[in-house]
Enzyme design. Structure first.
Site, short mmCIF file in Angstrom:
data_model
loop_
_atom_site.label_atom_id
_atom_site.label_comp_id
_atom_site.label_asym_id
_atom_site.label_seq_id
_atom_site.Cartn_x
_atom_site.Cartn_y
_atom_site.Cartn_z
N ARG A 116 0.93 -1.06 0.00
CA ARG A 116 -0.04 -0.06 0.08
C ARG A 116 0.80 1.24 0.12
O ARG A 116 0.30 2.30 0.32
CB ARG A 116 -1.05 -0.13 1.10
CG ARG A 116 -2.07 -1.20 1.16
CD ARG A 116 -3.26 -0.66 2.01
NE ARG A 116 -4.00 -2.10 2.01
CZ ARG A 116 -4.12 -2.96 2.82
NH1 ARG A 116 -3.04 -3.15 3.46
NH2 ARG A 116 -4.75 -4.01 2.42
N LYS A 138 3.84 11.21 -11.42
CA LYS A 138 2.83 10.51 -12.21
C LYS A 138 3.55 8.95 -12.29
O LYS A 138 4.84 8.98 -12.78
CB LYS A 138 2.67 10.96 -13.52
CG LYS A 138 1.64 12.30 -13.57
CD LYS A 138 1.25 12.81 -15.14
CE LYS A 138 0.27 13.69 -14.92
NZ LYS A 138 0.00 14.25 -16.30
N GLU A 180 11.00 17.46 -25.68
CA GLU A 180 10.15 18.05 -24.37
C GLU A 180 10.80 19.45 -23.78
O GLU A 180 10.06 20.02 -23.41
CB GLU A 180 10.14 16.75 -23.21
CG GLU A 180 9.42 15.56 -23.64
CD GLU A 180 8.10 15.69 -23.21
OE1 GLU A 180 7.57 16.60 -22.66
OE2 GLU A 180 7.21 14.63 -23.29
N LYS A 222 8.74 22.53 -14.30
CA LYS A 222 8.02 21.82 -13.93
C LYS A 222 7.81 21.59 -12.40
O LYS A 222 6.50 21.25 -11.90
CB LYS A 222 8.78 20.10 -14.19
CG LYS A 222 7.99 18.90 -13.89
CD LYS A 222 7.36 18.52 -15.24
CE LYS A 222 6.33 17.41 -14.71
NZ LYS A 222 6.10 16.00 -15.20
N GLU A 232 -3.28 18.09 -11.88
CA GLU A 232 -3.79 18.26 -13.05
C GLU A 232 -5.05 18.96 -13.32
O GLU A 232 -5.93 18.40 -14.06
CB GLU A 232 -3.63 17.18 -14.15
CG GLU A 232 -3.26 17.86 -15.60
CD GLU A 232 -2.89 16.52 -16.21
OE1 GLU A 232 -1.93 15.98 -16.25
OE2 GLU A 232 -3.56 16.17 -17.35
N ARG A 236 -1.26 22.43 -14.45
CA ARG A 236 -0.46 21.31 -14.93
C ARG A 236 -0.82 20.85 -16.31
O ARG A 236 0.02 20.25 -16.99
CB ARG A 236 -0.50 20.19 -13.94
CG ARG A 236 0.47 19.01 -14.38
CD ARG A 236 0.66 18.10 -13.18
NE ARG A 236 1.61 17.12 -13.50
CZ ARG A 236 2.23 16.21 -12.80
NH1 ARG A 236 1.89 16.05 -11.35
NH2 ARG A 236 2.92 15.43 -13.20
N ASN A 240 0.97 19.23 -21.16
CA ASN A 240 0.46 18.26 -22.19
C ASN A 240 0.40 19.15 -23.72
O ASN A 240 -0.17 18.51 -24.66
CB ASN A 240 -1.09 17.92 -22.00
CG ASN A 240 -1.03 16.91 -20.67
OD1 ASN A 240 -0.13 16.39 -20.53
ND2 ASN A 240 -2.27 17.30 -20.05
N HIS A 243 0.75 16.77 -26.63
CA HIS A 243 0.50 15.57 -26.12
C HIS A 243 -0.69 14.82 -26.75
O HIS A 243 -0.80 13.74 -26.91
CB HIS A 243 0.64 15.34 -24.69
CG HIS A 243 2.01 15.42 -24.10
ND1 HIS A 243 2.91 16.54 -24.29
CD2 HIS A 243 2.78 14.76 -23.34
CE1 HIS A 243 4.28 16.57 -23.93
NE2 HIS A 243 4.20 15.27 -23.28
N HIS A 247 -0.24 11.64 -28.55
CA HIS A 247 -0.79 10.27 -28.20
C HIS A 247 -1.52 9.52 -28.96
O HIS A 247 -1.55 8.22 -29.05
CB HIS A 247 -1.77 10.40 -26.80
CG HIS A 247 -0.95 10.77 -25.62
ND1 HIS A 247 -1.54 11.61 -24.41
CD2 HIS A 247 0.37 10.33 -25.19
CE1 HIS A 247 -0.32 11.44 -23.53
NE2 HIS A 247 0.61 11.13 -23.89
N HIS A 260 8.23 8.27 -27.38
CA HIS A 260 7.10 9.43 -26.77
C HIS A 260 7.46 10.81 -27.37
O HIS A 260 6.65 11.53 -27.77
CB HIS A 260 7.14 9.36 -25.36
CG HIS A 260 6.11 10.37 -24.90
ND1 HIS A 260 4.74 10.13 -25.11
CD2 HIS A 260 6.56 11.34 -23.77
CE1 HIS A 260 4.26 11.20 -24.33
NE2 HIS A 260 5.24 12.00 -23.75
N1 GLY Z 1 4.39 14.93 -18.35
C1 GLY Z 1 3.22 15.65 -17.97
C2 GLY Z 1 3.11 15.92 -16.65
O1 GLY Z 1 4.01 15.27 -15.63
O2 GLY Z 1 2.19 16.45 -16.29
#
Ligand code: GLY
Length: 356
Positions: A116, A138, A180, A222, A232, A236, A240, A243, A247, A260
């Site tokens: 957990r 993430k 990026e 970041k 997000e 945040r 993207n 993205h 994607h 990516h």
């Molecule tokens: N890679 C996008 C983020 O971490 O929100």
């Protein structure tokens, strides 16, 4: 060398950028009485394992992950968890993620779910992971139905970034990370964009001062964005940029053709075309962004990609809310806004223009 604080409601930690920090990792590990589990790939371990292991006085085991987007699946997390149990893991254990973005996502999710939740420290070894994926908590795996659809937010105890490891990074992986960096410039840093636009020779030659500056500026951005909006809900989402369509391209090619970052490069080009069509971005800024993307190419072939199929896939993106596709639209270099309800025919035209 710089250190950037990430402060989320549940955790405060530092992302440190320092040449040679790989040899000081043990100094930054949290004091836990439990065993350390290093999650890595055989390639990363062969290249950099000795430098890391030399400094580790505490008991540790190495868990090898096969690597690759197609193996970023729940079964692989389960296999790793079983290996941890067999090697004596318990609630006091600690995970060290040592590799690129995929390793970081997998190891982070392993730590988020093992008993957990146990702590994780991120030590990223690709440019993409250093400037983006390792920061912000993430974690997760892919489902058959889509990328990163199964996961958790699990903030690390620390992110330790050694730009020195990039000297052995393959050219294609390095260039994928550079996209990026361009993203960070377009969304929040005209200064970083200028470096990427005007100093591509130094960037591609991995000139240390330029590499360090690129990484530090991305990590600063970041850290600020995640501090303002961990989950997000708002800000945040600017991360993207490129993205959503990226994607769609990755999914359309079954995650096997594009790295990516390369898919994000295409996604950024398509959004810039869209911003031109909607009048959000001036022709000269659009041209600068497109030139900058091109000078770090090429990306794999787009010849057989159907614009209609990509547009259809946008509706299936996990960030589509109530059928509305959201796009991060550039307004000028260093500033973007999130929009929805864009005319579908314009989106199709922009994708066609980017496909060339
Ligand atoms: N890679 C996008 C983020 O971490 O929100």
């Amino acid at each position: 060398m710089p250190s950037f604080e990430v402060a989320t409601p549940g955790k405060r930690y530092f992302a440190k950028v320092e040449r040679g920090i790989l040899e000081k990792v043990s100094y930054y590990l949290p004091e836990t009485p439990g065993k350390l589990f290093i999650v890595t790939t055989e390639d990363v371990w062969r290249l950099h394992g000795a430098r890391l292991a030399r400094t580790l006085a505490r008991p540790h085991s190495i868990i090898f992950f096969r690597g690759g987007e197609l193996n970023k699946r729940l079964f692989a997390v389960e296999e790793m968890a079983e290996q941890m149990v067999a090697c004596g893991a318990d609630r006091r254990s600690l995970v060290l993620a040592f590799g690129g973005g995929i390793v970081g996502d997998m190891a982070g999710f392993l730590a988020a779910s093992f008993m957990r939740g146990i702590p994780v420290v991120q030590v990223p070894t690709t440019l993409l992971a250093q400037v983006d994926a390792s920061i912000g908590g993430k974690t997760g795996v892919n489902l058959v139905s889509g990328k990163n659809l199964f996961g958790a937010f699990h903030q690390p105890e620390a992110v330790l970034i050694d730009p020195e490891v990039l000297t052995t990074l393959q050219d294609r992986e390095y260039r994928a990370g550079l996209y990026e960096v361009i993203k960070c410039g377009v969304i929040a840093s005209p200064r970083l964009f200028e470096i990427m636009f005007r100093h591509s020779e130094d960037v591609l030659a991995k000139t240390p001062a330029v590499v360090d500056e690129m990484i530090s500026e991305c990590v600063r951005i970041k850290a600020e964005v995640v501090t303002a909006d961990e989950r997000e809900g708002g800000l945040r989402r600017i991360l993207n940029f490129g993205h959503t369509i990226g994607h769609a391209l990755e999914a359309e090619t079954n995650y096997t053709r594009f790295l990516h970052g390369e898919a994000v490069a295409f996604g950024m080009a398509a959004i810039v075309q869209l911003a031109l069509l909607t009048g959000d971005l001036s022709a000269s800024s659009a041209s600068d962004v497109l030139k900058t993307i091109l000078q770090y190419g090429p990306i794999p072939s787009l010849e057989d990609i159907s614009s209609e199929r990509l547009a259809m896939r946008l509706a299936q993106d996990k960030k589509t809310v109530l059928g509305q596709v959201h796009f991060v639209m550039p307004q000028r270099i260093g500033s973007v806004k999130v929009v929805s309800g864009v005319d579908e025919q314009l989106v199709l035209s922009a994708i066609r223009a980017a496909l060339g």
